[in-house]
Write an enzyme that holds these catalytic residues in place. Structure first.
Site, PDB file in Angstrom:
ATOM      1  N   HIS A 177       0.842  -1.198   0.000  1.00  0.00           N
ATOM      2  CA  HIS A 177       0.000   0.000   0.000  1.00  0.00           C
ATOM      3  C   HIS A 177       0.882   1.255   0.000  1.00  0.00           C
ATOM      4  O   HIS A 177       2.027   1.218   0.461  1.00  0.00           O
ATOM      5  CB  HIS A 177      -0.898  -0.037   1.245  1.00  0.00           C
ATOM      6  N   ARG A 179       1.168   3.717   1.912  1.00  0.00           N
ATOM      7  CA  ARG A 179       1.711   4.119   3.212  1.00  0.00           C
ATOM      8  C   ARG A 179       2.942   3.307   3.600  1.00  0.00           C
ATOM      9  O   ARG A 179       3.634   3.626   4.572  1.00  0.00           O
ATOM     10  CB  ARG A 179       0.648   3.943   4.312  1.00  0.00           C
ATOM     11  N   LYS A 180       3.235   2.241   2.871  1.00  0.00           N
ATOM     12  CA  LYS A 180       4.350   1.374   3.221  1.00  0.00           C
ATOM     13  C   LYS A 180       5.655   1.892   2.593  1.00  0.00           C
ATOM     14  O   LYS A 180       5.637   2.754   1.723  1.00  0.00           O
ATOM     15  CB  LYS A 180       4.063  -0.062   2.773  1.00  0.00           C
ATOM     16  N   ALA A 181       6.788   1.315   3.032  1.00  0.00           N
ATOM     17  CA  ALA A 181       8.093   1.794   2.562  1.00  0.00           C
ATOM     18  C   ALA A 181       8.238   1.649   1.053  1.00  0.00           C
ATOM     19  O   ALA A 181       8.836   2.495   0.378  1.00  0.00           O
ATOM     20  CB  ALA A 181       9.217   1.048   3.272  1.00  0.00           C
TER      21      ALA A 181
END
Length: 368
Positions: A177, A179-181
């Site tokens: 997603h 929001r992930k790194a």
């Protein structure tokens, strides 16, 4: 506005996507294969499957383990609802266990009392990129013959001891997603070292299709949880930079700690000697005299986007109605939900941004 997070999309990411779009081969192509192979190499696992979301990975994991009606699955009470939702989707019973407020992961001292003859699996969540106490969880799983499904949605690259999370249990599930790194937009990865489980995942991911003797058949009522090739193409250059991206987050987290660590009404993230935290989120816990929601609104007025960290499942309508959970059943989860705050983090920030965010928070809190 200083954004809470922002995907790090390089020119190479864009070039890869354009290449796929121009090729016309949009699904399950060479980039999906490359992404899966790169993840296998990075994590040191036998099998990796690119799927349409982190939720899809969790759902497939439970299906592959044959978990369903009559079974119970232990889930931490503080997480994104997807962790528990997939338990409900396979017809099993969700059993919530409270967290501790040092790592925001499941309180392993409270798991054993939640185990019954119906318990089939434990789903630890490596919250905010912090590894759960996997040694305790493995010991309990072995004692009671339970499966472990790791929700490592936030934790690609995190470690417990010298081993990467997602590789301890029967299956590990990661999210891609934004929001992930690293991100593919929407997407996820499911990994396992077990051949029989991998065979089931491959089948259920792709409509139940099985190829035998060069012939195609549908052996089960499967799902369409495939990742597109242009999503994989977007993700691969980011995966190649993962070490750099994680190091950036750790550096920024340390900078936050320098500014906020001595603030009496803030609890900053705890770093453990035997765990590598990758800081998918820099999450602080405010003292009870702070109105967290008012602070969110005030920081927005200062052009700083912040948000709460995760949900207390025992306080959500679905789980409280179905299982009669009360706030007091998992008090740490509830406190983390109402007093937790996620601060901006990522490659889109510089040191001046971190200093401005920290100083603004301290100035606002001085009024309390």
């Amino acid at each position: 506005m200083i954004k809470l997070s922002k995907p790090y999309i390089t020119d190479q990411c864009i070039s890869n996507v354009v290449e796929v779009l121009r090729s016309g081969n949009l699904v399950q192509g060479q980039f999906v294969n490359q992404l899966e192979n790169d993840v296998k190499s990075y994590l040191g696992v036998k099998h990796a499957f690119a799927v349409s979301s982190g939720t899809a990975a969790l759902h497939l994991a439970l299906i592959a383990l044959g978990i369903g009606p009559g079974d119970e699955v232990i889930v931490p009470a503080f997480t994104f609802p997807a962790t528990a939702n997939v338990v409900e989707l396979v017809g099993a019973t969700t059993v919530l266990v409270d967290i501790n407020l040092d790592d925001f992961c499941i309180d392993t001292s409270k798991i054993e009392q939640a185990i019954t003859p119906k318990t089939k699996a434990i789903m630890p969540v490596h919250e905010f990129g912090q590894a759960a106490k996997m040694d305790d969880i493995i010991q309990l799983a072995q004692k009671y013959n339970l499966n472990i499904v790791e929700d490592a949605a936030c934790a690609l690259g995190a470690e417990f001891g010298s081993k990467k999370v997602g590789t301890f249990g029967e299956l590990g599930c990661f999210s891609l997603h934004p929001r992930k790194a690293i991100t593919s937009g929407e997407g996820g990865i499911l990994v396992t070292n077990k051949d029989d489980i991998a065979e089931k995942v491959a089948m259920y991911r792709n409509h139940g299709i099985v190829y035998k003797d060069s012939k195609l058949d549908f052996e089960v009522a499967g799902l369409n949880y495939r990742l597109t090739d242009f999503q994989a193409a977007l993700c691969i250059p980011q995966l190649e930079m993962l070490t750099e991206l994680i190091e950036c987050r750790i550096k920024q987290a340390n900078f936050y700690n320098d500014f906020l660590g001595c603030t009496s009404n803030i609890k900053t993230p705890v770093v453990f000697d035997n765990r590598k935290m990758v800081f998918q989120t820099y999450h602080i816990l405010l003292s009870d005299d702070i109105n967290r929601d008012l602070l969110i609104a005030t920081l927005k007025e200062h052009e700083i986007e912040v948000n709460f960290g995760a949900q207390a499942l025992n306080a959500l309508k679905y789980y409280s109605n179905k299982y009669s959970y009360k706030y007091s059943d998992c008090p740490n989860a509830f406190r983390a939900r109402v007093q937790g705050l996620a601060l901006p983090l990522g490659m889109h920030l510089n040191d001046a941004d971190i200093k401005y965010i920290s100083s603004t928070i301290k100035k606002v809190l001085c009024k309390y």
